[in-house]
Design a protein around this motif. Structure first.
Motif, PDB file in Angstrom:
ATOM      1  N   LEU A  21       0.836  -1.200   0.000  1.00 49.12           N
ATOM      2  CA  LEU A  21       0.000   0.000   0.000  1.00 49.12           C
ATOM      3  C   LEU A  21       0.869   1.248   0.000  1.00 49.12           C
ATOM      4  CD1 LEU A  21      -2.614   1.709   0.432  1.00 49.12           C
ATOM      5  CD2 LEU A  21      -2.349   1.234   2.892  1.00 49.12           C
ATOM      6  N   GLU A  22       1.846   1.280   0.895  1.00 50.73           N
ATOM      7  CA  GLU A  22       2.729   2.446   0.999  1.00 50.73           C
ATOM      8  C   GLU A  22       3.506   2.672  -0.296  1.00 50.73           C
ATOM      9  OE1 GLU A  22       4.930   1.580   4.572  1.00 50.73           O
ATOM     10  OE2 GLU A  22       3.226   2.113   5.855  1.00 50.73           O
ATOM     11  N   LYS A  23       3.984   1.588  -0.926  1.00 51.39           N
ATOM     12  CA  LYS A  23       4.726   1.704  -2.188  1.00 51.39           C
ATOM     13  C   LYS A  23       3.833   2.173  -3.334  1.00 51.39           C
ATOM     14  CE  LYS A  23       7.046  -2.368  -2.016  1.00 51.39           C
ATOM     15  NZ  LYS A  23       7.805  -3.493  -2.563  1.00 51.39           N
ATOM     16  N   SER A  24       2.561   1.828  -3.268  1.00 48.53           N
ATOM     17  CA  SER A  24       1.649   2.112  -4.379  1.00 48.53           C
ATOM     18  C   SER A  24       1.313   3.598  -4.515  1.00 48.53           C
ATOM     19  CB  SER A  24       0.350   1.322  -4.217  1.00 48.53           C
ATOM     20  OG  SER A  24      -0.475   1.903  -3.206  1.00 48.53           O
ATOM     21  N   THR A  27      -4.657   5.498  -2.143  1.00 49.51           N
ATOM     22  CA  THR A  27      -5.387   5.553  -0.875  1.00 49.51           C
ATOM     23  C   THR A  27      -5.728   4.103  -0.495  1.00 49.51           C
ATOM     24  OG1 THR A  27      -7.564   5.659  -1.920  1.00 49.51           O
ATOM     25  CG2 THR A  27      -6.430   7.778  -1.482  1.00 49.51           C
ATOM     26  N   LYS A  28      -6.120   3.888   0.744  1.00 50.99           N
ATOM     27  CA  LYS A  28      -6.484   2.537   1.178  1.00 50.99           C
ATOM     28  C   LYS A  28      -7.633   1.970   0.345  1.00 50.99           C
ATOM     29  CE  LYS A  28      -4.726   3.201   5.808  1.00 50.99           C
ATOM     30  NZ  LYS A  28      -5.059   3.596   7.167  1.00 50.99           N
ATOM     31  N   PRO A  29      -8.715   2.743   0.107  1.00 48.50           N
ATOM     32  CA  PRO A  29      -9.801   2.191  -0.717  1.00 48.50           C
ATOM     33  C   PRO A  29      -9.358   1.882  -2.154  1.00 48.50           C
ATOM     34  CG  PRO A  29     -10.583   4.084   0.534  1.00 48.50           C
ATOM     35  CD  PRO A  29      -9.100   4.020   0.716  1.00 48.50           C
ATOM     36  N   GLU A  30      -8.525   2.724  -2.735  1.00 51.56           N
ATOM     37  CA  GLU A  30      -8.033   2.475  -4.093  1.00 51.56           C
ATOM     38  C   GLU A  30      -7.188   1.199  -4.133  1.00 51.56           C
ATOM     39  OE1 GLU A  30      -7.487   7.069  -5.745  1.00 51.56           O
ATOM     40  OE2 GLU A  30      -5.847   6.095  -4.671  1.00 51.56           O
ATOM     41  N   PHE A  31      -6.308   1.064  -3.158  1.00 49.66           N
ATOM     42  CA  PHE A  31      -5.445  -0.122  -3.116  1.00 49.66           C
ATOM     43  C   PHE A  31      -6.280  -1.383  -2.916  1.00 49.66           C
ATOM     44  CE2 PHE A  31      -2.763  -3.215  -0.885  1.00 49.66           C
ATOM     45  CZ  PHE A  31      -1.743  -3.349  -1.817  1.00 49.66           C
ATOM     46  N   ALA A  32      -7.239  -1.317  -1.983  1.00 43.92           N
ATOM     47  CA  ALA A  32      -8.101  -2.472  -1.725  1.00 43.92           C
ATOM     48  C   ALA A  32      -8.803  -2.896  -3.013  1.00 43.92           C
ATOM     49  CB  ALA A  32      -9.125  -2.138  -0.646  1.00 43.92           C
ATOM     50  N   GLU A  33      -9.343  -1.934  -3.725  1.00 38.77           N
ATOM     51  CA  GLU A  33     -10.033  -2.247  -4.981  1.00 38.77           C
ATOM     52  C   GLU A  33      -9.062  -2.842  -6.004  1.00 38.77           C
ATOM     53  OE1 GLU A  33     -12.343   0.092  -8.514  1.00 38.77           O
ATOM     54  OE2 GLU A  33     -12.640   0.832  -6.467  1.00 38.77           O
ATOM     55  N   SER A  34      -7.832  -2.337  -6.032  1.00 40.31           N
ATOM     56  CA  SER A  34      -6.855  -2.827  -7.012  1.00 40.31           C
ATOM     57  C   SER A  34      -6.458  -4.284  -6.775  1.00 40.31           C
ATOM     58  CB  SER A  34      -5.603  -1.937  -7.016  1.00 40.31           C
ATOM     59  OG  SER A  34      -4.759  -2.225  -5.921  1.00 40.31           O
ATOM     60  N   ILE A  35      -6.616  -4.756  -5.537  1.00 39.53           N
ATOM     61  CA  ILE A  35      -6.276  -6.156  -5.253  1.00 39.53           C
ATOM     62  C   ILE A  35      -7.535  -7.019  -5.094  1.00 39.53           C
ATOM     63  CG2 ILE A  35      -3.976  -5.681  -4.323  1.00 39.53           C
ATOM     64  CD1 ILE A  35      -5.132  -6.059  -1.498  1.00 39.53           C
ATOM     65  N   GLY A  36      -8.680  -6.452  -5.473  1.00 36.37           N
ATOM     66  CA  GLY A  36      -9.896  -7.258  -5.546  1.00 36.37           C
ATOM     67  C   GLY A  36     -10.678  -7.432  -4.273  1.00 36.37           C
TER      68      GLY A  36
END
Length: 164
Positions: A21-24, A27-36
């Motif tokens: 998440l930090e490397k990406s 935001t937390k919601p964006e990252f969560a969505e990106s990993i399904g």
């Protein structure tokens, strides 16, 4: 909840997901969505309040392009295989069938020994189960093998003997 908080695999998963998440830069919601997954699923996994299924773990692994064993442990590839959820549940089924056949027990007795319900055993035997990580860890322990061997990520003892 105690077993989840004590699980080194879930702790490592949470730490790795936070690092990704930090490397990406997302935001937390964006990252969560990106990993399904949903934001709340991601929050539960980060806090180790969730016990994700093999299918969910394989999905995260694929989205991050990181082998599952690297997400759950601090280890190198070595002789391990990077498998899909379908391949891991198929391997689990093969090993559970073999151990059941070797046991000489009826299905109800065997289910009790390995700590699953009879319907769950039937799903495993058919290759239709999607157990959670902690169920896989406990099942492997009760069968006297490693988690990665149960999932087919590491070669079984028989495969190891053949390659020697």
């Amino acid at each position: 909840m105690e077993d989840r908080l004590a699980s080194p695999h879930l702790e490592r998963l949470a730490k790795n997901l936070i690092a990704y998440l930090e490397k990406s830069g997302m935001t937390k919601p964006e990252f969560a969505e990106s990993i399904g997954m949903s934001g709340s699923q991601f929050r539960y996994i980060r806090s180790r309040a969730a016990n994700p299924s093999i299918e969910m773990l394989a999905k995260i692994s694929a989205k991050l392009k990181t082998p599952l064993y690297e997400l759950l442990e601090d280890c190198q590839l070595g002789h391990r295989r990077n498998l899909s959820a379908k391949q891991m549940t198929r391997n689990l089924s093969i090993i559970v069938k073999r151990k059941y056949a070797e046991s000489g027990l009826d299905k109800e007795q065997f289910a009790k020994i390995i700590g699953v319900s009879l319907p769950q055993l039937y799903l495993m035997l058919r290759g239709d189960s999607n157990p959670s990580l902690l169920i896989v860890v406990e099942l492997a322990r009760r069968l006297g093998i490693g988690m990665w061997e149960l999932l087919g990520v590491e070669p079984t003892q028989d495969e190891k003997l053949i390659t020697r």
